[in-house]
Design a protein around this motif. Sequence first.
Motif, PDB file in Angstrom:
ATOM      1  N   ILE A  91       5.682  -2.127   0.477  1.00  0.00           N
ATOM      2  CA  ILE A  91       5.199  -3.350   1.095  1.00  0.00           C
ATOM      3  C   ILE A  91       5.471  -4.481   0.113  1.00  0.00           C
ATOM      4  N   PRO A  92       6.403  -5.396   0.423  1.00  0.00           N
ATOM      5  CA  PRO A  92       6.663  -6.501  -0.503  1.00  0.00           C
ATOM      6  C   PRO A  92       5.491  -7.482  -0.523  1.00  0.00           C
ATOM      7  N   ALA A  93       5.076  -7.834  -1.725  1.00  0.00           N
ATOM      8  CA  ALA A  93       3.977  -8.792  -1.898  1.00  0.00           C
ATOM      9  C   ALA A  93       4.341  -9.727  -3.033  1.00  0.00           C
ATOM     10  N   GLY A  94       5.179 -10.692  -2.748  1.00  0.00           N
ATOM     11  CA  GLY A  94       5.613 -11.639  -3.780  1.00  0.00           C
ATOM     12  C   GLY A  94       6.423 -10.923  -4.848  1.00  0.00           C
ATOM     13  N   VAL A  95       5.973 -10.995  -6.102  1.00  0.00           N
ATOM     14  CA  VAL A  95       6.680 -10.349  -7.199  1.00  0.00           C
ATOM     15  C   VAL A  95       6.351  -8.863  -7.293  1.00  0.00           C
ATOM     16  N   SER A  96       5.463  -8.397  -6.444  1.00  0.00           N
ATOM     17  CA  SER A  96       5.021  -7.010  -6.463  1.00  0.00           C
ATOM     18  C   SER A  96       5.614  -6.238  -5.288  1.00  0.00           C
ATOM     19  N   LYS A  97       5.720  -4.924  -5.445  1.00  0.00           N
ATOM     20  CA  LYS A  97       6.100  -4.026  -4.364  1.00  0.00           C
ATOM     21  C   LYS A  97       5.019  -2.957  -4.273  1.00  0.00           C
ATOM     22  N   CYS A  98       4.201  -3.020  -3.232  1.00  0.00           N
ATOM     23  CA  CYS A  98       3.146  -2.035  -3.046  1.00  0.00           C
ATOM     24  C   CYS A  98       3.759  -0.774  -2.450  1.00  0.00           C
ATOM     25  N   PHE A  99       3.345   0.370  -2.944  1.00  0.00           N
ATOM     26  CA  PHE A  99       4.004   1.631  -2.658  1.00  0.00           C
ATOM     27  C   PHE A  99       2.969   2.676  -2.251  1.00  0.00           C
ATOM     28  N   PRO A 100       2.718   2.880  -0.935  1.00  0.00           N
ATOM     29  CA  PRO A 100       1.669   3.797  -0.488  1.00  0.00           C
ATOM     30  C   PRO A 100       1.864   5.244  -0.943  1.00  0.00           C
ATOM     31  N   VAL A 101       3.106   5.683  -1.103  1.00  0.00           N
ATOM     32  CA  VAL A 101       3.343   7.053  -1.555  1.00  0.00           C
ATOM     33  C   VAL A 101       2.763   7.256  -2.948  1.00  0.00           C
ATOM     34  N   GLN A 102       2.831   6.221  -3.783  1.00  0.00           N
ATOM     35  CA  GLN A 102       2.261   6.315  -5.128  1.00  0.00           C
ATOM     36  C   GLN A 102       0.761   6.601  -5.061  1.00  0.00           C
ATOM     37  N   HIS A 103       0.081   5.976  -4.127  1.00  0.00           N
ATOM     38  CA  HIS A 103      -1.368   6.165  -4.027  1.00  0.00           C
ATOM     39  C   HIS A 103      -1.703   7.554  -3.507  1.00  0.00           C
ATOM     40  N   ALA A 104      -0.893   8.061  -2.601  1.00  0.00           N
ATOM     41  CA  ALA A 104      -1.087   9.435  -2.138  1.00  0.00           C
ATOM     42  C   ALA A 104      -0.872  10.403  -3.304  1.00  0.00           C
ATOM     43  N   ILE A 105       0.144  10.151  -4.102  1.00  0.00           N
ATOM     44  CA  ILE A 105       0.421  11.004  -5.260  1.00  0.00           C
ATOM     45  C   ILE A 105      -0.704  10.895  -6.288  1.00  0.00           C
ATOM     46  N   ASN A 106      -1.252   9.689  -6.475  1.00  0.00           N
ATOM     47  CA  ASN A 106      -2.376   9.527  -7.405  1.00  0.00           C
ATOM     48  C   ASN A 106      -3.546  10.407  -7.003  1.00  0.00           C
ATOM     49  N   PRO A 130      -2.728  -6.868  -0.342  1.00  0.00           N
ATOM     50  CA  PRO A 130      -1.654  -5.879  -0.168  1.00  0.00           C
ATOM     51  C   PRO A 130      -1.886  -4.601  -0.979  1.00  0.00           C
ATOM     52  N   PHE A 131      -2.476  -4.734  -2.153  1.00  0.00           N
ATOM     53  CA  PHE A 131      -2.801  -3.544  -2.941  1.00  0.00           C
ATOM     54  C   PHE A 131      -3.810  -2.691  -2.180  1.00  0.00           C
ATOM     55  N   LEU A 132      -4.801  -3.331  -1.566  1.00  0.00           N
ATOM     56  CA  LEU A 132      -5.802  -2.583  -0.788  1.00  0.00           C
ATOM     57  C   LEU A 132      -5.174  -1.890   0.415  1.00  0.00           C
ATOM     58  N   VAL A 133      -4.336  -2.594   1.157  1.00  0.00           N
ATOM     59  CA  VAL A 133      -3.689  -1.991   2.327  1.00  0.00           C
ATOM     60  C   VAL A 133      -2.864  -0.778   1.896  1.00  0.00           C
ATOM     61  N   SER A 134      -2.105  -0.942   0.846  1.00  0.00           N
ATOM     62  CA  SER A 134      -1.252   0.131   0.362  1.00  0.00           C
ATOM     63  C   SER A 134      -2.066   1.331  -0.109  1.00  0.00           C
ATOM     64  N   THR A 135      -3.102   1.086  -0.891  1.00  0.00           N
ATOM     65  CA  THR A 135      -3.877   2.189  -1.448  1.00  0.00           C
ATOM     66  C   THR A 135      -4.750   2.871  -0.402  1.00  0.00           C
ATOM     67  N   ILE A 136      -5.245   2.121   0.571  1.00  0.00           N
ATOM     68  CA  ILE A 136      -6.031   2.756   1.636  1.00  0.00           C
ATOM     69  C   ILE A 136      -5.126   3.682   2.451  1.00  0.00           C
ATOM     70  N   GLY A 137      -3.945   3.191   2.815  1.00  0.00           N
ATOM     71  CA  GLY A 137      -3.001   4.024   3.565  1.00  0.00           C
ATOM     72  C   GLY A 137      -2.599   5.276   2.799  1.00  0.00           C
ATOM     73  N   GLY A 138      -2.227   5.111   1.543  1.00  0.00           N
ATOM     74  CA  GLY A 138      -1.827   6.256   0.721  1.00  0.00           C
ATOM     75  C   GLY A 138      -2.956   7.233   0.484  1.00  0.00           C
ATOM     76  N   SER A 139      -4.165   6.725   0.293  1.00  0.00           N
ATOM     77  CA  SER A 139      -5.320   7.599   0.070  1.00  0.00           C
ATOM     78  C   SER A 139      -5.652   8.405   1.316  1.00  0.00           C
ATOM     79  N   ILE A 140      -5.534   7.782   2.464  1.00  0.00           N
ATOM     80  CA  ILE A 140      -5.786   8.508   3.719  1.00  0.00           C
ATOM     81  C   ILE A 140      -4.745   9.615   3.913  1.00  0.00           C
ATOM     82  N   ILE A 141      -3.496   9.307   3.643  1.00  0.00           N
ATOM     83  CA  ILE A 141      -2.440  10.321   3.747  1.00  0.00           C
ATOM     84  C   ILE A 141      -2.742  11.499   2.825  1.00  0.00           C
TER      85      ILE A 141
END
Length: 163
Positions: free
Chosen positions: A25-40, A133-144
């Motif tokens: 998920i592009p968020a300005g200078v950041s790229k939010c990555f839901p797979v990373q949160h699932a892996i975490n 965007p960090f919240l959206v990404s991490t919530i999605g990845g955590s649910i997965i």
Amino acid sequence: MQLRKLTSASLLIAIGTLSAHLIYIPAGVSKCFPVQHAINVMGAVLLGPDYAVAIAFLISCLRNMFGTGSLLAFPGSMIGALLAGLAYKHYKNIPAAMAGEIFGTGIIGGFTAWLLASALLGSKAVAWFFIPPFLVSTIGGSIIAGLFLKSGILAQLKAKEEK
């Protein structure tokens, strides 16, 4: 036991690195990555907080080397992995690990990313630019991850391994 942990960590690192360019998920200078949160969350539950942080760090390093990540990959992923691991270690349940990941990455990681972006990248964005965007990404990845861990697939694999 140590070899199994290292192999599992290596597989999670490979999955995280190889899938980094597919889902973000592009968020300005950041790229939010839901797979990373699932892996975490999976790393925290299966391997513990130390491995989870090491996995997050190595995926962030590799993503940056391959151009699929940004400097902001480090604080969000590592803080989330640490809190997920500590929460799971203390409460021994998957929702606790998910909550640790969401708070660690979504709130603390988002705020830390804002500080880094302001100081090192010269970004003029406000903190709330990173946190949603960090919240959206991490919530999605955590649910997965929660669904995957609750499905029992890993328990079946572990039972087959022990035979």
